[in-house]
Design a protein around this motif. Structure first.
Motif, PDB file in Angstrom:
ATOM      1  N   GLN A  42     -19.651  45.773  13.724  1.00 18.04           N
ATOM      2  CA  GLN A  42     -19.802  46.332  15.067  1.00 18.04           C
ATOM      3  C   GLN A  42     -21.210  46.901  15.203  1.00 18.04           C
ATOM      4  O   GLN A  42     -21.729  47.494  14.261  1.00 18.04           O
ATOM      5  N   GLU A  43     -21.802  46.726  16.376  1.00 20.00           N
ATOM      6  CA  GLU A  43     -23.122  47.283  16.666  1.00 20.00           C
ATOM      7  C   GLU A  43     -22.988  48.695  17.222  1.00 20.00           C
ATOM      8  O   GLU A  43     -22.038  48.993  17.949  1.00 20.00           O
ATOM      9  N   MET A  44     -23.974  49.530  16.902  1.00 18.32           N
ATOM     10  CA  MET A  44     -24.058  50.887  17.434  1.00 18.32           C
ATOM     11  C   MET A  44     -25.475  51.124  17.939  1.00 18.32           C
ATOM     12  O   MET A  44     -26.410  50.486  17.457  1.00 18.32           O
ATOM     13  N   SER A  45     -25.625  52.054  18.863  1.00 23.77           N
ATOM     14  CA  SER A  45     -26.969  52.398  19.320  1.00 23.77           C
ATOM     15  C   SER A  45     -27.610  53.461  18.432  1.00 23.77           C
ATOM     16  O   SER A  45     -28.825  53.609  18.418  1.00 23.77           O
ATOM     17  N   ALA A  46     -26.812  54.195  17.680  1.00 18.58           N
ATOM     18  CA  ALA A  46     -27.338  55.242  16.794  1.00 18.58           C
ATOM     19  C   ALA A  46     -28.113  54.622  15.639  1.00 18.58           C
ATOM     20  O   ALA A  46     -27.749  53.553  15.144  1.00 18.58           O
ATOM     21  N   PRO A  47     -29.161  55.298  15.180  1.00 16.84           N
ATOM     22  CA  PRO A  47     -29.929  54.786  14.035  1.00 16.84           C
ATOM     23  C   PRO A  47     -29.135  54.926  12.737  1.00 16.84           C
ATOM     24  O   PRO A  47     -28.258  55.791  12.625  1.00 16.84           O
ATOM     25  N   PRO A  48     -29.445  54.097  11.728  1.00 22.77           N
ATOM     26  CA  PRO A  48     -28.709  54.136  10.462  1.00 22.77           C
ATOM     27  C   PRO A  48     -28.656  55.525   9.824  1.00 22.77           C
ATOM     28  O   PRO A  48     -27.631  55.899   9.253  1.00 22.77           O
ATOM     29  N   GLY A  89      -8.927  45.967  12.341  1.00 23.28           N
ATOM     30  CA  GLY A  89     -10.118  45.615  13.106  1.00 23.28           C
ATOM     31  C   GLY A  89     -10.238  46.436  14.372  1.00 23.28           C
ATOM     32  O   GLY A  89     -11.308  46.942  14.713  1.00 23.28           O
ATOM     33  N   ARG A  90      -9.138  46.592  15.069  1.00 24.63           N
ATOM     34  CA  ARG A  90      -9.118  47.389  16.304  1.00 24.63           C
ATOM     35  C   ARG A  90      -9.444  48.854  15.994  1.00 24.63           C
ATOM     36  O   ARG A  90     -10.233  49.491  16.686  1.00 24.63           O
ATOM     37  N   ALA A  91      -8.840  49.387  14.936  1.00 25.19           N
ATOM     38  CA  ALA A  91      -9.105  50.778  14.541  1.00 25.19           C
ATOM     39  C   ALA A  91     -10.577  50.970  14.195  1.00 25.19           C
ATOM     40  O   ALA A  91     -11.187  51.980  14.578  1.00 25.19           O
ATOM     41  N   PHE A  92     -11.165  50.000  13.485  1.00 25.94           N
ATOM     42  CA  PHE A  92     -12.579  50.073  13.129  1.00 25.94           C
ATOM     43  C   PHE A  92     -13.462  50.051  14.378  1.00 25.94           C
ATOM     44  O   PHE A  92     -14.345  50.890  14.543  1.00 25.94           O
ATOM     45  N   ARG A  93     -13.228  49.089  15.261  1.00 30.10           N
ATOM     46  CA  ARG A  93     -14.055  48.990  16.475  1.00 30.10           C
ATOM     47  C   ARG A  93     -13.953  50.251  17.322  1.00 30.10           C
ATOM     48  O   ARG A  93     -14.967  50.773  17.801  1.00 30.10           O
ATOM     49  N   ASP A  94     -12.747  50.763  17.490  1.00 33.26           N
ATOM     50  CA  ASP A  94     -12.560  51.997  18.258  1.00 33.26           C
ATOM     51  C   ASP A  94     -13.266  53.171  17.586  1.00 33.26           C
ATOM     52  O   ASP A  94     -13.895  53.998  18.255  1.00 33.26           O
ATOM     53  N   ALA A  95     -13.168  53.255  16.268  1.00 32.97           N
ATOM     54  CA  ALA A  95     -13.806  54.345  15.532  1.00 32.97           C
ATOM     55  C   ALA A  95     -15.323  54.289  15.685  1.00 32.97           C
ATOM     56  O   ALA A  95     -15.968  55.320  15.911  1.00 32.97           O
ATOM     57  N   VAL A  96     -15.899  53.101  15.571  1.00 32.79           N
ATOM     58  CA  VAL A  96     -17.346  52.969  15.686  1.00 32.79           C
ATOM     59  C   VAL A  96     -17.798  53.342  17.103  1.00 32.79           C
ATOM     60  O   VAL A  96     -18.809  54.031  17.276  1.00 32.79           O
ATOM     61  N   LYS A  97     -17.057  52.935  18.108  1.00 32.31           N
ATOM     62  CA  LYS A  97     -17.403  53.322  19.485  1.00 32.31           C
ATOM     63  C   LYS A  97     -17.340  54.836  19.665  1.00 32.31           C
ATOM     64  O   LYS A  97     -18.219  55.437  20.279  1.00 32.31           O
ATOM     65  N   ARG A  98     -16.290  55.448  19.126  1.00 28.30           N
ATOM     66  CA  ARG A  98     -16.160  56.905  19.241  1.00 28.30           C
ATOM     67  C   ARG A  98     -17.269  57.619  18.476  1.00 28.30           C
ATOM     68  O   ARG A  98     -17.807  58.621  18.945  1.00 28.30           O
ATOM     69  N   LEU A  99     -17.616  57.095  17.302  1.00 28.16           N
ATOM     70  CA  LEU A  99     -18.710  57.695  16.538  1.00 28.16           C
ATOM     71  C   LEU A  99     -20.023  57.542  17.295  1.00 28.16           C
ATOM     72  O   LEU A  99     -20.815  58.483  17.358  1.00 28.16           O
ATOM     73  N   ASP A 100     -20.255  56.389  17.881  1.00 23.83           N
ATOM     74  CA  ASP A 100     -21.493  56.175  18.642  1.00 23.83           C
ATOM     75  C   ASP A 100     -21.582  57.169  19.804  1.00 23.83           C
ATOM     76  O   ASP A 100     -22.631  57.762  20.043  1.00 23.83           O
TER      77      ASP A 100
END
Length: 165
Positions: free
Chosen positions: A24-30, A140-151
């Motif tokens: 998943q892509e995020m806008s936050a830097p590494p 997969g759904r849990a991961f994508r949702d988590a990454v969006k929430r973290l972003d």
């Protein structure tokens, strides 16, 4: 009932009988993503919906994780290379049939953001491996949702930055 799992290292991430890789892509830097993963362990409760308790234990190289549905894990960090990789293995779990579990979060810069690759690697009885594979879509759904929430969470901490979605 808690079960002691087999001690595994980073090599298990690539050789496990069951491997699931999600990206998943995020806008936050590494660097910001890495800090959230490795340094703000209690923060996982805020952005990973399945996590009900997350805390560092010992000297910070071990963690205790509780999940919705009753999953309980004691984990050991097996790689912490800022800002590229954060990985841990499960030492003790209440998951019947589990023999070894490890997870790796690999962070790759993409412009001003981050490509997050999460690998979930397991071994266990045939029934455990089968049930784990059945859960692929949900993981997969849990991961994508988590990454969006973290972003979103990281964007809230950095005025002027917008999440990637």
């Amino acid at each position: 009932m808690a079960h002691q799992l087999r001690e595994v290292g980073l090599g298990f991430i690539e050789s496990a009988p069951v491997r699931m890789v999600f990206v998943q892509e995020m806008s936050a830097p590494p660097e910001a993503v890495y800090r959230a993963l490795a340094e703000d362990v209690p923060g996982w409760e805020e952005w990973f919906a399945a996590v009900t308790l997350a805390r560092s234990t010992g000297d910070g190289s071990t963690r205790e994780i509780h999940l919705k549905g009753g999953g309980r894990f004691q984990e050991t960090v097996i790689a912490a290379k800022d800002p590229e990789v954060y990985a841990y293995r499960v030492d003790v779990a209440n998951a019947p049939g589990a023999r070894a579990i490890a997870e790796e979060w690999r962070l790759v810069p993409t412009g001003t953001g981050t490509r997050v690759r999460w690998t979930f690697a397991v071994d266990g009885t045939a029934a455990f491996r089968f049930v784990t594979k059945l859960g692929r879509a949900g993981l997969g759904r849990a991961f994508r949702d988590a990454v969006k929430r973290l972003d979103r969470r990281l964007a809230d901490q950095e005025p002027g930055r917008r999440p990637a979605y």
